[in-house]
Motif scaffolding. Structure first.
Motif, mmCIF file in Angstrom:
data_model
loop_
_atom_site.group_PDB
_atom_site.id
_atom_site.type_symbol
_atom_site.label_atom_id
_atom_site.label_comp_id
_atom_site.label_asym_id
_atom_site.label_seq_id
_atom_site.Cartn_x
_atom_site.Cartn_y
_atom_site.Cartn_z
ATOM 1 N N ALA A 27 0.827 -1.205 0.000
ATOM 2 C CA ALA A 27 0.000 0.000 0.000
ATOM 3 C C ALA A 27 0.865 1.260 0.000
ATOM 4 C CB ALA A 27 -0.936 -0.007 1.200
ATOM 5 N N GLN A 28 1.979 1.233 0.737
ATOM 6 C CA GLN A 28 2.901 2.375 0.748
ATOM 7 C C GLN A 28 3.408 2.699 -0.648
ATOM 8 O OE1 GLN A 28 5.846 0.964 3.480
ATOM 9 N NE2 GLN A 28 4.767 1.676 5.306
ATOM 10 N N GLU A 29 3.478 1.674 -1.495
ATOM 11 C CA GLU A 29 3.989 1.855 -2.853
ATOM 12 C C GLU A 29 2.879 1.892 -3.896
ATOM 13 O OE1 GLU A 29 7.058 2.463 -3.916
ATOM 14 O OE2 GLU A 29 8.011 2.392 -1.930
ATOM 15 N N GLY A 30 1.628 2.125 -3.442
ATOM 16 C CA GLY A 30 0.561 2.444 -4.379
ATOM 17 C C GLY A 30 -0.468 1.379 -4.662
ATOM 18 N N ALA A 31 -0.364 0.208 -4.052
ATOM 19 C CA ALA A 31 -1.304 -0.867 -4.345
ATOM 20 C C ALA A 31 -2.555 -0.761 -3.479
ATOM 21 C CB ALA A 31 -0.654 -2.227 -4.127
ATOM 22 N N ASP A 32 -3.687 -1.195 -4.021
ATOM 23 C CA ASP A 32 -4.887 -1.460 -3.242
ATOM 24 C C ASP A 32 -4.870 -2.929 -2.837
ATOM 25 O OD1 ASP A 32 -5.867 1.180 -3.443
ATOM 26 O OD2 ASP A 32 -6.748 0.734 -5.401
ATOM 27 N N ILE A 33 -5.635 -3.273 -1.802
ATOM 28 C CA ILE A 33 -5.472 -4.563 -1.139
ATOM 29 C C ILE A 33 -6.801 -5.318 -1.027
ATOM 30 C CG2 ILE A 33 -4.685 -5.729 0.958
ATOM 31 C CD1 ILE A 33 -2.456 -4.147 -0.507
ATOM 32 N N ILE A 34 -6.749 -6.617 -1.293
ATOM 33 C CA ILE A 34 -7.809 -7.554 -0.928
ATOM 34 C C ILE A 34 -7.225 -8.417 0.181
ATOM 35 C CG2 ILE A 34 -9.380 -9.373 -1.695
ATOM 36 C CD1 ILE A 34 -8.846 -8.380 -4.598
ATOM 37 N N ALA A 35 -7.793 -8.321 1.376
ATOM 38 C CA ALA A 35 -7.191 -8.949 2.557
ATOM 39 C C ALA A 35 -8.142 -9.971 3.158
ATOM 40 C CB ALA A 35 -6.858 -7.888 3.604
ATOM 41 N N VAL A 36 -7.621 -11.168 3.437
ATOM 42 C CA VAL A 36 -8.426 -12.180 4.114
ATOM 43 C C VAL A 36 -7.632 -12.790 5.259
ATOM 44 C CG1 VAL A 36 -9.686 -12.734 1.993
ATOM 45 C CG2 VAL A 36 -7.754 -14.154 2.680
ATOM 46 N N ASP A 37 -8.357 -13.271 6.252
ATOM 47 C CA ASP A 37 -7.767 -13.997 7.366
ATOM 48 C C ASP A 37 -8.888 -14.793 8.023
ATOM 49 O OD1 ASP A 37 -6.477 -14.587 10.055
ATOM 50 O OD2 ASP A 37 -4.909 -13.359 9.152
ATOM 51 N N ILE A 38 -8.557 -15.952 8.592
ATOM 52 C CA ILE A 38 -9.561 -16.757 9.267
ATOM 53 C C ILE A 38 -10.073 -16.065 10.524
ATOM 54 C CG2 ILE A 38 -7.853 -18.087 10.548
ATOM 55 C CD1 ILE A 38 -9.712 -20.522 10.289
ATOM 56 N N CYS A 39 -9.201 -15.314 11.214
ATOM 57 C CA CYS A 39 -9.587 -14.566 12.415
ATOM 58 C C CYS A 39 -10.345 -15.437 13.411
ATOM 59 C CB CYS A 39 -10.431 -13.345 12.047
ATOM 60 S SG CYS A 39 -9.569 -12.143 11.044
ATOM 61 N N ASP A 40 -9.834 -16.614 13.640
ATOM 62 C CA ASP A 40 -10.460 -17.564 14.547
ATOM 63 C C ASP A 40 -9.384 -18.523 15.033
ATOM 64 O OD1 ASP A 40 -12.446 -18.763 16.016
ATOM 65 O OD2 ASP A 40 -13.396 -19.795 14.317
ATOM 66 N N GLN A 41 -9.660 -19.215 16.126
ATOM 67 C CA GLN A 41 -8.690 -20.133 16.697
ATOM 68 C C GLN A 41 -8.959 -21.559 16.229
ATOM 69 O OE1 GLN A 41 -6.069 -19.069 18.621
ATOM 70 N NE2 GLN A 41 -5.266 -21.146 18.454
ATOM 71 N N MET A 42 -7.940 -22.224 15.702
ATOM 72 C CA MET A 42 -8.019 -23.645 15.391
ATOM 73 C C MET A 42 -7.491 -24.417 16.592
ATOM 74 S SD MET A 42 -6.656 -23.503 11.447
ATOM 75 C CE MET A 42 -6.671 -25.298 11.274
ATOM 76 N N ASP A 43 -8.223 -25.427 17.039
ATOM 77 C CA ASP A 43 -7.860 -26.046 18.312
ATOM 78 C C ASP A 43 -6.614 -26.912 18.250
ATOM 79 O OD1 ASP A 43 -8.851 -28.345 17.087
ATOM 80 O OD2 ASP A 43 -10.690 -28.400 18.269
ATOM 81 N N THR A 44 -6.087 -27.174 17.052
ATOM 82 C CA THR A 44 -4.819 -27.913 16.954
ATOM 83 C C THR A 44 -3.605 -26.996 16.900
ATOM 84 O OG1 THR A 44 -5.006 -27.999 14.536
ATOM 85 C CG2 THR A 44 -5.883 -29.892 15.789
#
Length: 280
Positions: A27-44
């Motif tokens: 982003a600092q160098e001009g890109a737009d972003i598509i961002a994903v993350d599970i944002c959850d805990q996997m018990d293993t």
């Protein structure tokens, strides 16, 4: 003008750590972003994973750079979710040029002591999740017809064997093989593919009791662990920073590396060098 001005990058595992760092550096160098993350805990997974609040913070930081971002909570094991995020991101941001398949987890056991679920979760996220990420992204990139850069996060453990993370080693070696195959298959479309091989990186995935035990310093303080990490590296440092990896991502995403494909980019402070330099 930024080095990736006008481009759009799809980044998995973007809520914190290396993924957030990659989003901010691009982003600092001009890109737009598509961002994903599970944002959850996997018990293993034996350490705390990212939260929705972490992803919200990534969004704020990207927007503070006056760049656009489409963020979604999504699991890289879910192909339909990834395809939906990619389609939504392209609809809003107009294109897709860069893919950073960064999401990853680890479990720590001797190979024969892994439960089936532990083993499968690591393989599903770290290898199959990378394949699903590129499977979702490649068709629209080909259709767009302007080439692009795909960057797969492997590890120094994707080049050499390390004890007690056999599932992680196996997945990261698989990512290296996937990268080499994609580099050949996508070359006619001017889409490049390279892999990253970080050493010990200053992130939450490293600085936790489970990783300290793996490193042979159970119960260590952070300072004690960092001292132990220094012994792994040829350079007299304990770890590299996430931005050090992101700077290589930026180079691979930019036109500066326009003829670089099929390569393994090692950023490990010399940890995989054949001979170690004694620290004095």
């Amino acid at each position: 003008m930024g080095r990736v001005e006008g481009k759009v990058a799809f980044i998995t595992g973007a809520a914190r750590g290396q993924g957030r760092s990659h989003a901010l550096r691009l982003a600092q160098e001009g890109a737009d972003i598509i961002a994903v993350d599970i944002c959850d805990q996997m018990d293993t997974v034996p350490f705390p994973m990212a939260t929705p609040e972490d992803l919200t913070e990534t969004v704020k930081l990207v927007e503070s750079l006056d760049r656009r971002i489409v963020s979604r909570q999504a699991d890289v094991r879910d192909l339909a979710a990834l395809e939906g995020v990619v389609a939504e991101g392209i609809a809003e941001l107009g294109r897709l040029d860069i893919v950073c398949a960064n999401a990853g987890i680890a479990s720590m056991q001797a190979c024969w002591e892994f439960s089936e679920r532990q083993w499968q979760d690591v393989l599903d996220v770290n290898l199959t999740g990378v394949w699903k990420t590129v499977k979702a992204a490649i068709p629209p990139m080909i259709q767009q017809g302007t080439g692009g850069s795909i960057i797969l996060t492997s590890s120094m453990a994707g080049l050499f064997g390390f004890p007690n993370i056999g599932a992680y080693n196996s997945a990261k070696h698989g990512v290296t093989g996937l990268m080499r195959t994609l580099a050949v298959e996508l070359a006619p479309h001017s889409i490049r593919c390279n892999s990253l091989h970080p050493g010990v990186v200053n992130t939450d995935m490293v600085h936790n009791p489970a990783f300290y035990e793996l490193a042979g310093v159970p119960g260590a303080t952070r300072a004690e662990a960092e001292l132990a990490f220094t012994s792994l590296n040829a350079l007299p440092v304990s770890q590299v920073e996430a931005v050090d990896i992101s700077n290589v991502v930026l180079w691979l995403a930019s036109e500066e590396s326009r003829y670089v494909t099929g390569t393994t980019q090692v950023i490990d402070a010399g940890a995989t060098a054949p001979f170690k330099v004694p620290h004095t």
